[in-house]
Design an enzyme around this catalytic site. Structure first.
Site, short mmCIF file in Angstrom:
data_model
loop_
_atom_site.label_atom_id
_atom_site.label_comp_id
_atom_site.label_asym_id
_atom_site.label_seq_id
_atom_site.Cartn_x
_atom_site.Cartn_y
_atom_site.Cartn_z
N ASN A 9 42.14 4.13 -44.14
CA ASN A 9 40.76 4.39 -44.57
C ASN A 9 40.81 5.44 -45.66
O ASN A 9 41.04 6.62 -45.39
CB ASN A 9 39.95 4.88 -43.36
CG ASN A 9 38.55 5.31 -43.75
OD1 ASN A 9 38.10 5.06 -44.87
ND2 ASN A 9 37.85 5.97 -42.83
N TRP A 10 40.59 5.00 -46.87
CA TRP A 10 40.70 5.93 -48.01
C TRP A 10 39.49 6.85 -48.15
O TRP A 10 39.50 7.76 -48.97
CB TRP A 10 40.86 5.14 -49.32
CG TRP A 10 42.21 4.53 -49.50
CD1 TRP A 10 43.28 4.65 -48.68
CD2 TRP A 10 42.63 3.72 -50.60
NE1 TRP A 10 44.35 3.96 -49.18
CE2 TRP A 10 43.97 3.38 -50.36
CE3 TRP A 10 42.00 3.24 -51.75
CZ2 TRP A 10 44.70 2.58 -51.25
CZ3 TRP A 10 42.72 2.46 -52.62
CH2 TRP A 10 44.06 2.14 -52.38
N LYS A 11 38.43 6.56 -47.42
CA LYS A 11 37.20 7.36 -47.54
C LYS A 11 36.78 7.40 -49.01
O LYS A 11 36.99 6.42 -49.71
CB LYS A 11 37.41 8.74 -46.91
CG LYS A 11 38.01 8.60 -45.50
CD LYS A 11 38.04 9.85 -44.70
CE LYS A 11 38.61 9.53 -43.31
NZ LYS A 11 38.56 10.67 -42.39
N HIS A 94 31.87 4.75 -38.43
CA HIS A 94 32.80 5.88 -38.58
C HIS A 94 32.03 7.18 -38.33
O HIS A 94 30.87 7.30 -38.70
CB HIS A 94 33.42 5.87 -39.98
CG HIS A 94 34.57 6.82 -40.09
ND1 HIS A 94 34.38 8.18 -40.27
CD2 HIS A 94 35.91 6.64 -39.99
CE1 HIS A 94 35.57 8.76 -40.30
NE2 HIS A 94 36.51 7.86 -40.12
N GLU A 96 32.06 9.91 -39.78
CA GLU A 96 31.49 10.54 -40.97
C GLU A 96 30.17 9.88 -41.36
O GLU A 96 29.26 10.53 -41.86
CB GLU A 96 32.51 10.48 -42.13
CG GLU A 96 33.62 11.50 -41.90
CD GLU A 96 34.98 11.11 -42.46
OE1 GLU A 96 35.05 10.22 -43.33
OE2 GLU A 96 35.98 11.70 -42.01
N GLU A 166 38.55 7.32 -32.38
CA GLU A 166 38.83 8.45 -33.27
C GLU A 166 38.12 9.68 -32.73
O GLU A 166 36.93 9.89 -33.01
CB GLU A 166 38.30 8.14 -34.69
CG GLU A 166 38.95 6.96 -35.35
CD GLU A 166 38.94 7.09 -36.88
OE1 GLU A 166 40.01 6.94 -37.46
OE2 GLU A 166 37.88 7.37 -37.47
N GLY A 172 41.11 14.72 -39.75
CA GLY A 172 41.30 15.61 -40.90
C GLY A 172 41.63 17.04 -40.52
O GLY A 172 41.57 17.95 -41.35
N SER A 212 44.39 12.27 -37.70
CA SER A 212 45.62 12.98 -38.10
C SER A 212 46.90 12.20 -37.79
O SER A 212 47.92 12.79 -37.40
CB SER A 212 45.66 14.38 -37.47
OG SER A 212 44.58 15.15 -37.94
N GLY A 233 43.60 8.15 -42.09
CA GLY A 233 42.82 8.70 -43.19
C GLY A 233 43.72 9.30 -44.26
O GLY A 233 44.34 8.59 -45.05
N GLY A 234 43.83 10.62 -44.26
CA GLY A 234 44.55 11.34 -45.31
C GLY A 234 45.93 10.79 -45.63
O GLY A 234 46.30 10.65 -46.80
#
Ligand code: 13P
Length: 248
Positions: A9-11, A94, A96, A166, A172, A212, A233-234
């Site tokens: 997930n590149w956000k 999600h 966010e 999640e 993150g 993470s 993610g990251g």
């Protein structure tokens, strides 16, 4: 046997040019993997990235969509425009989106139904906050999210449905849930699915862990009985790091 699924997930990261550079690096790195590989770029990149991965083993997901097919909904993403360009998955609910854009379980439920109806495979995200976990409410929160987000789906085709657990406190932050804690909640999610949708769907549905995930912790997570993959993610923003996660 459930096929492992590793989704990035590149956000809100990467421009179109950066996204294309990334996929051209990733394609040869993951071409022989046994896992299913999905990347979820920003909506503006979807079309170009989908074209760039044609005839490869990489699939593409959107990060969000609206539940109506079309109409006067300024700024929203139509599910029909996603299927037209070959998008197969869509991340829904999600944390966010829930936190910053005030999406409720009811909104997410409408989107899940809409996605299943149009043939997009939802990656439904659920997870508790740190306070909820600390006060012993994690299971109740997951139960509520699952039952409200999946309301009324019994009669739909559910082959493609994916759940991602999640925990919000692990996103993150560099803090990963222990593999035992993640597996315990994921096994609980599978039990909820079994009660709601039957044992055979529960046995086949893939439930991912997210929060993470990196190349250094993926292997131990994937060794657990109920964890079927990861929503990253990251660490999905770097092609070499992401390929190492895929090939754990
Ligand atoms: P991080 O891997 O950066 O913690 O993000 C997880 C996530 O939110 C994936 O959807």
């Amino acid at each position: 046997m459930r096929k492992k699924l590793i989704a990035g997930n590149w956000k809100m990261n990467k421009t179109i040019n950066e996204a294309l550079l990334f996929v051209n690096q990733l394609i040869p790195l993951v071409k022989d993997t046994d896992a299913e590989v999905v990347i979820c770029p920003t909506s503006l990149c979807l079309s170009d990235v989908a074209r760039a991965v044609t005839n490869t083993n990489i699939k593409i997901g959107a990060q969000n969509m609206y539940y109506k097919e079309s109409g006067a909904f300024t700024g929203e993403i139509s599910p029909r425009s996603l299927t037209e360009i070959g998008i197969e998955y869509v991340i829904l609910g999600h944390s966010e989106r829930r936190q910053y854009f005030k999406e409720s379980n009811d909104d997410v439920n409408k989107k899940v139904i809409s996605a299943l109806n149009i043939g997009l495979m939802p990656i439904l995200c659920v997870g508790e906050t740190l306070e909820e976990r600390a006060s012993g409410k994690a299971f109740d929160i997951i139960n509520k999210q699952m039952s409200e987000c999946l309301q009324g789906i019994e009669s739909l085709r559910l082959d493609g449905l994916v759940i991602a657990y999640e925990p919000i406190w692990a996103i993150g932050t560099g803090k990963t849930a222990t593999k035992e804690d993640a597996n315990e909640i994921i096994a609980y999610i599978r039990k909820l699915i079994s009660e709601k949708l039957g044992g055979s769907i529960a046995e086949n549905i893939r439930i991912l862990y997210g929060g993470s995930v990196k190349s250094s912790n993926i292997k131990e997570l994937m060794e657990m009985s109920d964890i079927d993959g990861a929503l990253v993610g990251g660490a999905s923003l770097d092609s070499v790091e992401f390929s190492e996660i895929v090939k754990y």
